[in-house]
Design a protein around this motif. Structure first.
Motif, short mmCIF file in Angstrom:
data_model
loop_
_atom_site.label_atom_id
_atom_site.label_comp_id
_atom_site.label_asym_id
_atom_site.label_seq_id
_atom_site.Cartn_x
_atom_site.Cartn_y
_atom_site.Cartn_z
N LEU A 166 8.16 -7.52 43.00
CA LEU A 166 9.35 -7.84 44.07
C LEU A 166 8.74 -7.12 45.15
O LEU A 166 8.81 -5.98 45.36
CB LEU A 166 10.67 -7.16 43.41
N GLU A 167 8.47 -7.92 46.23
CA GLU A 167 8.00 -7.37 47.60
C GLU A 167 9.15 -6.83 48.64
O GLU A 167 8.95 -5.46 48.93
CB GLU A 167 7.01 -8.46 48.27
N LYS A 168 10.04 -7.73 48.66
CA LYS A 168 11.06 -7.26 49.57
C LYS A 168 12.11 -8.09 49.27
O LYS A 168 12.23 -9.22 48.71
CB LYS A 168 10.61 -7.42 51.22
N ILE A 169 13.41 -7.73 50.13
CA ILE A 169 14.41 -8.38 50.10
C ILE A 169 14.75 -9.09 51.46
O ILE A 169 14.54 -8.11 52.45
CB ILE A 169 15.79 -7.40 49.91
N VAL A 170 15.18 -10.22 51.69
CA VAL A 170 15.20 -10.75 52.78
C VAL A 170 16.59 -11.60 53.05
O VAL A 170 17.10 -12.07 52.07
CB VAL A 170 14.19 -11.69 53.20
N GLY A 224 23.99 -12.78 50.91
CA GLY A 224 23.21 -14.20 50.61
C GLY A 224 21.62 -13.72 50.63
O GLY A 224 20.83 -14.70 51.05
N ALA A 225 21.55 -12.45 50.09
CA ALA A 225 19.91 -12.13 50.16
C ALA A 225 19.18 -13.14 49.15
O ALA A 225 19.50 -13.33 48.06
CB ALA A 225 19.92 -10.68 49.90
N GLU A 226 17.75 -13.31 49.46
CA GLU A 226 16.80 -13.48 48.59
C GLU A 226 15.95 -12.40 48.28
O GLU A 226 15.65 -11.65 49.24
CB GLU A 226 16.17 -14.74 49.39
N ILE A 267 14.32 -5.59 53.86
CA ILE A 267 14.25 -4.24 53.26
C ILE A 267 13.04 -4.36 51.96
O ILE A 267 13.03 -5.08 51.28
CB ILE A 267 15.36 -4.00 52.68
N GLY A 268 12.02 -3.42 52.54
CA GLY A 268 10.91 -3.26 51.68
C GLY A 268 11.46 -2.99 50.19
O GLY A 268 12.24 -2.06 49.96
N ALA A 269 10.64 -3.18 49.09
CA ALA A 269 11.18 -2.86 47.75
C ALA A 269 11.31 -1.60 47.41
O ALA A 269 12.10 -1.09 46.72
CB ALA A 269 10.44 -3.78 46.63
N LEU A 270 10.29 -0.85 48.17
CA LEU A 270 10.26 0.77 47.78
C LEU A 270 11.01 1.54 48.61
O LEU A 270 11.06 2.64 48.78
CB LEU A 270 8.71 1.10 47.97
#
Lengths: 291, 157
Positions: free
Chosen positions: A167-171, A133-135, A72-75
């Motif tokens: 913070l670019e994205k959540i993976v 458990g996201a990073e 999920i992209g940060a924006l």
């Protein structure tokens, strides 16, 4: 008096270049937290020389869910999380958390990355993502690093993001096989509500048994944490062996172990216990167990 | 501090403007464009009196810097009325007596318009969700919800 120079980045490269070249830069995304601080002429602006609007950086937008991995992209705005059909189907607890945030106007602007980076104790985006458990991917001009979300916040409003990072994205890894989830929240009112306590339970199950449970809190603790003792209690148990009330008690004890006895403990202990109990009941019901 | 150049389309009309680095969309609309239908209530995103539509979405104009929405299309309450008269939403608000002091009304109308533009046949729950960021201290909300329901029916007809 607040003074800063307002900058706008139109690409990720431009954004990273600005962060590399300049000091005392504050990023601005949806603005639903920062504009309140600006209105109050908050002293945090004393340390800000540049306000960098990143809302035009398309590389930070978008939702991609595969079979194994998701990002999920940060924006990504909360409104987008609520209306995205794939999120609704595969990760409904994320949509539930997003829909509980603010109001329609707030959800249309506020971003998931902003919610995480602002790191309020009551931020609603943490518990579903920690349960997953996201990073988070933190990118600077020099490269990127991945950090477990549960290690991202050091203290309320304080994260490990370095001044030259965004913070670019959540993976995250997608839950596998048969899985169920529940998102619970207590606020003082329905809309525009600040969470008193929120909670996500995500459980992968197999043959009537919990294979992998992940329970994470929001607002119950100074910063979001996974409730490992509840996970341990649920993991490996058959549905018949699970007592939702006991799971709630374990979670409540775990919370008090983190926060210590506080003025709010006589309220929060039973309230959190009940939320965990409800979440576990949801799980058993959804899994079709009628014990 | 240097001003920034922005271009906005407001109620169908293009404007080239110079804006300050702390200038909110609300300030630009009221102070520069003199469109004072949009109201400032709480200034912190709680009351919705300043709601306008930015690129089809209802937004609190007190929470956005104008420079952030450079190039956007904006609709304010002044954009509702046309040569053919009042908008069905405005007529319904009058008909259902959904206005008392009137301070929340422009914001309510903008939230309702954003809803009906994307969802012409909303359920009562969807109307309530669309209006949840708009406070009204007079009406008790029922007349407003009735008005949006009526407008949806009239508009679709």
């Amino acid at each position: 008096m607040v003074e800063y120079q307002l900058l706008r980045a139109h690409s990720l490269d431009e954004l990273l270049e600005i962060l590399d070249q300049r000091e005392n830069v504050q990023l601005l995304a949806g603005g639903t937290d920062l504009m309140v601080d600006l209105h109050h002429q908050d002293q945090k602006f004393d340390k800000i020389d540049y306000l960098l609007d990143i809302t035009a950086v398309d590389e930070l937008k978008g939702i991609q869910l595969g079979d194994k991995k998701g990002e999920i992209g940060a924006l990504t705005t909360h409104a987008e999380l609520v209306s995205n059909p794939e999120i609704k189907e595969k990760l409904p607890f994320i949509a539930a958390a997003a829909s509980s945030i603010g109001s329609t106007q707030i959800r249309n602007r506020a971003t998931i990355g902003g919610n995480l980076a602002n790191a309020a104790a009551c931020a609603d985006s943490f518990s579903p993502l920690i349960a997953l458990g996201a990073e988070v991917v933190l990118r600077s001009k020099g490269g990127a690093r991945r950090v477990l979300l549960e290690d991202f916040v050091e203290w309320p409003y304080q994260t490990i993001i370095k001044p030259d990072e965004v913070l670019e994205k959540i993976v995250f890894a997608m839950p596998q096989g048969e899985y169920y989830s529940s998102y619970q929240k207590i606020g003082r009112r329905k809309a525009l509500s600040i969470s008193r306590i929120s909670l996500t339970l995500l459980a992968e199950v197999e043959n009537g048994r919990v294979k992998k449970a992940q329970v994470a809190s929001g607002a119950a603790t100074p910063f979001p944490v996974p409730f490992r003792k509840v996970n341990d209690y649920l993991n490996g148990k058959s549905f018949a062996e699970i007592d939702p009330i006991e799971a709630g008690n374990i979670a409540a004890d775990e919370m008090v172990g983190i926060t210590g006895e506080r003025w709010s403990t006589p309220y929060k202990r039973p309230a959190l216990g009940k939320l965990v109990e409800r979440a576990v009941e949801d799980l058993l019901e959804e899994a079709g167990y009628n014990g | 501090m240097a001003k920034l150049d922005v271009e906005l389309t407001v109620n169908g009309e293009k404007h080239k403007l110079k804006v300050g680095s702390q200038e909110r969309l609300l300030d630009t609309i009221r102070e520069q464009l003199k469109l004072t239908g949009t109201k400032e209530g709480c200034s912190v995103g709680e009351c919705g009196a300043c709601t306008v539509i930015v690129d089809d979405q209802a937004v609190n104009s007190c929470m956005v810097l104008t420079a952030q929405v450079d190039g956007s299309e904006i609709i304010t309450v002044e954009g509702l009325e046309s040569k053919s008269g009042l908008h069905p939403l405005q007529k319904a608000f009058i008909e259902k007596q959904a206005v008392q002091c009137g301070f929340c009304t422009p914001g309510m109308l903008m939230s309702a318009l954003a809803l009906l533009n994307t969802n012409p046949e909303p359920s009562k729950e969807e109307i309530k969700t669309a209006l949840e960021g708009n406070l009204c201290r007079c009406t008790g909300y029922q007349q407003i919800i009735d008005a949006v329901e009526m407008a949806a029916e009239e508009w679709g007809a």
